[in-house]
Motif scaffolding. Structure first.
Motif, mmCIF file in Angstrom:
data_model
loop_
_atom_site.group_PDB
_atom_site.id
_atom_site.type_symbol
_atom_site.label_atom_id
_atom_site.label_comp_id
_atom_site.label_asym_id
_atom_site.label_seq_id
_atom_site.Cartn_x
_atom_site.Cartn_y
_atom_site.Cartn_z
ATOM 1 N N SER A 25 0.752 -1.432 0.018
ATOM 2 C CA SER A 25 0.024 0.079 0.057
ATOM 3 C C SER A 25 0.908 1.236 -0.001
ATOM 4 C CB SER A 25 -0.820 0.035 1.172
ATOM 5 O OG SER A 25 -1.730 -1.179 1.087
ATOM 6 N N LEU A 26 1.758 1.027 0.915
ATOM 7 C CA LEU A 26 2.732 2.276 0.746
ATOM 8 C C LEU A 26 3.449 2.723 -0.266
ATOM 9 C CD1 LEU A 26 4.373 1.845 4.464
ATOM 10 C CD2 LEU A 26 2.580 3.635 3.869
ATOM 11 N N ILE A 27 4.141 1.558 -1.026
ATOM 12 C CA ILE A 27 4.749 1.691 -2.390
ATOM 13 C C ILE A 27 3.762 2.073 -3.393
ATOM 14 C CG2 ILE A 27 6.018 0.287 -3.875
ATOM 15 C CD1 ILE A 27 7.168 -1.333 -1.900
ATOM 16 N N ALA A 28 2.523 1.701 -3.440
ATOM 17 C CA ALA A 28 1.689 1.954 -4.518
ATOM 18 C C ALA A 28 1.240 3.389 -4.360
ATOM 19 C CB ALA A 28 0.521 1.034 -4.421
ATOM 20 N N GLY A 29 1.190 3.851 -3.192
ATOM 21 C CA GLY A 29 0.910 5.255 -3.066
ATOM 22 C C GLY A 29 1.901 6.198 -3.238
ATOM 23 N N LEU A 30 3.389 5.769 -3.113
ATOM 24 C CA LEU A 30 4.259 6.627 -3.401
ATOM 25 C C LEU A 30 4.427 6.770 -4.786
ATOM 26 C CD1 LEU A 30 6.740 5.863 -0.328
ATOM 27 C CD2 LEU A 30 5.547 8.114 -0.912
ATOM 28 N N SER A 31 4.363 5.719 -5.585
ATOM 29 C CA SER A 31 4.528 5.330 -7.159
ATOM 30 C C SER A 31 3.242 6.212 -7.847
ATOM 31 C CB SER A 31 4.596 3.990 -7.424
ATOM 32 O OG SER A 31 5.304 3.098 -6.801
ATOM 33 N N ALA A 32 2.412 6.153 -7.292
ATOM 34 C CA ALA A 32 1.297 6.874 -7.926
ATOM 35 C C ALA A 32 1.232 8.443 -7.829
ATOM 36 C CB ALA A 32 -0.342 6.340 -7.222
ATOM 37 N N GLY A 33 2.398 8.801 -6.982
ATOM 38 C CA GLY A 33 2.458 10.236 -6.813
ATOM 39 C C GLY A 33 1.709 10.967 -5.548
ATOM 40 N N MET A 34 1.385 10.282 -4.759
ATOM 41 C CA MET A 34 0.819 10.694 -3.618
ATOM 42 C C MET A 34 1.836 11.531 -2.397
ATOM 43 S SD MET A 34 -1.863 7.668 -2.204
ATOM 44 C CE MET A 34 -2.786 8.742 -1.085
ATOM 45 N N GLY A 35 1.535 12.393 -1.931
ATOM 46 C CA GLY A 35 2.401 12.997 -0.917
ATOM 47 C C GLY A 35 2.418 12.146 0.219
ATOM 48 N N VAL A 36 3.586 12.272 1.233
ATOM 49 C CA VAL A 36 3.664 11.540 2.332
ATOM 50 C C VAL A 36 2.760 11.504 3.292
ATOM 51 C CG1 VAL A 36 5.352 11.238 4.202
ATOM 52 C CG2 VAL A 36 6.246 11.468 2.117
ATOM 53 N N GLU A 37 2.439 12.952 3.533
ATOM 54 C CA GLU A 37 1.294 13.213 4.761
ATOM 55 C C GLU A 37 0.048 12.811 4.166
ATOM 56 O OE1 GLU A 37 1.133 17.053 6.063
ATOM 57 O OE2 GLU A 37 3.092 17.213 6.571
ATOM 58 N N GLU A 38 -0.312 12.872 2.684
ATOM 59 C CA GLU A 38 -1.490 12.310 2.122
ATOM 60 C C GLU A 38 -1.594 10.872 2.326
ATOM 61 O OE1 GLU A 38 -3.984 12.220 -1.923
ATOM 62 O OE2 GLU A 38 -1.985 13.168 -1.783
ATOM 63 N N LEU A 39 -0.569 10.309 2.119
ATOM 64 C CA LEU A 39 -0.580 8.832 1.990
ATOM 65 C C LEU A 39 -0.664 8.378 3.500
ATOM 66 C CD1 LEU A 39 0.096 6.131 0.832
ATOM 67 C CD2 LEU A 39 2.671 6.527 0.999
ATOM 68 N N LEU A 40 -0.258 8.903 4.430
ATOM 69 C CA LEU A 40 -0.366 8.374 5.927
ATOM 70 C C LEU A 40 -1.558 8.767 6.560
ATOM 71 C CD1 LEU A 40 3.125 9.498 7.538
ATOM 72 C CD2 LEU A 40 2.564 7.264 6.737
ATOM 73 N N ASP A 41 -2.158 9.851 5.936
ATOM 74 C CA ASP A 41 -3.386 9.867 6.346
ATOM 75 C C ASP A 41 -4.640 8.963 5.816
ATOM 76 O OD1 ASP A 41 -3.090 12.325 7.809
ATOM 77 O OD2 ASP A 41 -3.526 13.452 6.274
ATOM 78 N N THR A 42 -4.104 8.387 4.376
ATOM 79 C CA THR A 42 -4.872 7.449 3.890
ATOM 80 C C THR A 42 -4.820 6.262 4.463
ATOM 81 O OG1 THR A 42 -4.712 8.684 1.699
ATOM 82 C CG2 THR A 42 -5.445 6.202 1.650
ATOM 83 N N VAL A 43 -3.437 5.852 4.826
ATOM 84 C CA VAL A 43 -3.473 4.465 5.517
ATOM 85 C C VAL A 43 -4.243 4.543 6.939
ATOM 86 C CG1 VAL A 43 -1.701 3.222 6.917
ATOM 87 C CG2 VAL A 43 -1.090 4.038 4.784
ATOM 88 N N GLU A 44 -4.349 5.397 7.503
ATOM 89 C CA GLU A 44 -4.911 5.712 8.896
ATOM 90 C C GLU A 44 -6.367 5.644 8.604
ATOM 91 O OE1 GLU A 44 -5.808 8.737 12.479
ATOM 92 O OE2 GLU A 44 -3.889 9.064 11.220
ATOM 93 N N LYS A 45 -7.024 6.336 7.492
ATOM 94 C CA LYS A 45 -8.387 6.373 7.190
ATOM 95 C C LYS A 45 -8.820 4.901 6.668
ATOM 96 C CE LYS A 45 -9.648 8.585 3.382
ATOM 97 N NZ LYS A 45 -10.065 9.641 2.458
ATOM 98 N N GLY A 46 -8.066 4.114 5.704
ATOM 99 C CA GLY A 46 -8.300 2.964 5.400
ATOM 100 C C GLY A 46 -8.482 1.763 6.525
ATOM 101 N N MET A 47 -7.459 1.996 7.481
ATOM 102 C CA MET A 47 -7.527 0.960 8.572
ATOM 103 C C MET A 47 -8.610 1.041 9.385
ATOM 104 S SD MET A 47 -5.776 -1.787 10.011
ATOM 105 C CE MET A 47 -4.132 -1.583 9.612
ATOM 106 N N GLY A 48 -8.826 2.587 9.905
ATOM 107 C CA GLY A 48 -9.867 2.762 10.876
ATOM 108 C C GLY A 48 -11.276 2.652 10.411
ATOM 109 N N GLY A 49 -11.529 2.879 8.796
ATOM 110 C CA GLY A 49 -12.649 2.742 8.331
ATOM 111 C C GLY A 49 -13.165 1.243 8.196
ATOM 112 N N THR A 50 -12.162 0.381 7.837
ATOM 113 C CA THR A 50 -12.545 -0.940 7.915
ATOM 114 C C THR A 50 -12.611 -1.615 9.278
ATOM 115 O OG1 THR A 50 -11.239 -1.171 6.059
ATOM 116 C CG2 THR A 50 -11.559 -3.153 6.912
ATOM 117 N N LEU A 51 -11.676 -1.449 10.215
ATOM 118 C CA LEU A 51 -11.989 -2.206 11.517
ATOM 119 C C LEU A 51 -13.030 -1.632 12.279
ATOM 120 C CD1 LEU A 51 -7.932 -2.700 12.380
ATOM 121 C CD2 LEU A 51 -9.748 -3.833 11.042
ATOM 122 N N GLY A 52 -13.286 -0.320 11.837
ATOM 123 C CA GLY A 52 -14.640 0.069 12.643
ATOM 124 C C GLY A 52 -15.958 -0.901 12.898
#
Length: 460
Positions: free
Chosen positions: A49-76
């Motif tokens: 997920s991290l490599i895909a995000g960086l390769s697609a051109g996502m910024g570091v902060e945006e990518l980390l926010d997406t990781v948190e959102k994806g994990m939290g949104g699913t596990l809730g």
């Protein structure tokens, strides 16, 4: 050399093709990490997920926010449902409820129809109990029937395995369909309803019918290295059959009633609101779990400390499933937020294949290559989520897509699947015999599940 590289440079300079390449290479990298480097699926999904995000051109902060959102949104959602389901199933196992269910069905069906009893036992038991655990608990019954009749282990074992496999893949609250339903946004009521409609024919064809045939062609006997099963518990000390069936089916009935009431009853009515509350997966499973603690534990003399210990122990295997599912949610969210998902969605939406069939093909491909049904289901759900959004799919069809993904993740189980080796050892089969029995059974289940999904899809 430059002339060979030039076409690829042109393609990768196009944002659309670059994002498609990111998606394709992400899947390849995931398979390499899991299969070649033997990295745990949870870590592998996060790394990809991290490599895909960086390769697609996502910024570091945006990518980390997406990781948190994806994990939290699913596990809730998933963590609550899988955790409650695991405790409920463990209580059923420890109390002897599984034994009562199997013994009663065998007695009522009779020895001549014991194949059907084993199939139905597997179908009911796997609703709250993990497949491998349920199989290990029930395999002594298969041994006992084989000793009594002299038939092949597969005559009785394949129907049991078919029942277990169908429910494990198709019907919540087992983790696979729960995770996929959350990732694609499907209503659990539809998943349960369609899972039962597709699962029962699959269980019958892959279980009693195929089991009768394969039992005549492979004469599997109890392996010498397997200890003889211990004497079963005294039937006087087991919970009643009616209680076990009632508690097991209660959450499913409440969830389905909630879904049906939302369709056939006026919105905002008191009854709809009550059923909506009771039929929410959280509430339905809380009620069933509390009832199991009381009726199967405390009421039958189990100390409160023991009930607590059983509940805690149940969360150990559930924790791994929850984390892998959460990582799958991260992968899905990265695909969506990076723009990869939109490109893949548009590409697949232009395909002439129906979404239900497309979901099956993706899930099957991942399943065959890397073996894990859970990883196959989560990966396919992550890739299908953008397609669903692009095509504006909603309602019942999402439930059918869940069943289709589950069907694809069931077919062609072979040497890279732990279930393959579990059956191989307990039934004393060669690898070739396991392919002819277990693998064919799993494939029948998946193909019937797909056929039923496509058939139901004509009417919804």
């Amino acid at each position: 050399m430059e002339s060979l590289i030039a076409p690829f440079q042109v393609l990768l300079s196009d944002p659309t093709y670059r994002l498609i390449a990111v998606a394709a290479l992400s899947i390849v990298l995931l398979l390499v990490l899991v299969l070649v480097l033997r990295l745990h699926a949870f870590v592998s999904l996060l790394v990809v997920s991290l490599i895909a995000g960086l390769s697609a051109g996502m910024g570091v902060e945006e990518l980390l926010d997406t990781v948190e959102k994806g994990m939290g949104g699913t596990l809730g959602f998933v963590a609550t449902v899988v955790g409650l389901g695991a405790m409920f199933g463990k209580m059923l196992e420890v109390s002897g409820g599984v034994d009562r269910l199997a013994n009663t069905l065998l007695k009522r069906f009779g020895e001549d129809r014991s194949q059907w009893a084993m199939g139905l036992t597997g179908f009911l038991v796997a609703i709250p109990v993990f497949l491998d655990v349920a199989f290990i608990i029930l395999v002594p019954l298969i041994y006992a029937l084989t000793r009594r009749t002299g038939r092949s282990l597969l005559h009785y074992g394949i129907p049991l395995l078919a029942g277990l496999a169908v429910t494990h893949s198709f019907i919540p609250p087992t983790p696979g369909p729960i995770a996929v339903a959350e990732l694609v946004g499907a209503d659990l009521g539809y998943v349960i309803l369609f899972g039962a409609m597709a699962g029962l024919p699959a269980m019958i064809i892959a279980g009693p019918l195929f089991g009768r045939w394969i039992g005549k062609h492979i004469d599997a006997k109890i392996p010498e290295y397997m200890e003889l099963p211990k004497e079963t518990q005294n039937s006087e000390n087991l919970p009643s059959f009616t209680m076990i069936v009632s508690i097991t089916l209660l959450p499913l009935a409440l969830i389905v009633l909630n879904t049906v009431s939302g369709v056939v009853m006026p919105e905002g009515s008191t009854l709809t609101s009550v059923l909506g509350f009771l039929g929410h997966p959280f509430v339905a499973l809380i009620l069933a779990t509390v009832l199991a603690f009381y009726c199967l534990g405390i009421r039958r003399g189990m100390a409160k400390e023991k009930v607590m210990e059983v509940a805690t122990k149940a969360l150990e295997p559930a924790g791994i499933i929850i984390l892998v599912t959460g990582a799958g949610g991260v992968f899905k969210q990265v695909l969506i937020d990076s723009g990869v998902g939109e490109v893949m969605g548009n590409l697949m939406a232009d395909s002439s294949l129906p979404p239900i069939l497309l979901a099956f093909i993706i899930s099957t491909a991942v399943r065959v290559i890397q073996g894990s049904a859970t990883v196959a289901m989560i990966t396919a759900a992550g890739l299908m989520a953008p397609v669903i959004s692009t095509l504006n799919l909603e309602g019942p069809v999402l439930g059918l897509i869940v069943i289709s993904i589950a069907s694809g993740a069931t077919v062609l189980s072979h040497v890279n699947d732990s279930g393959f080796w579990l059956v191989n050892r307990y039934f004393g089969l060669t690898e070739a015999q396991t392919l002819k029995s277990w693998t064919v059974m799993e494939t029948i289940i998946g193909l019937v599940g797909l056929a039923m999904s496509l058939l139901i899809g004509l009417f919804v």
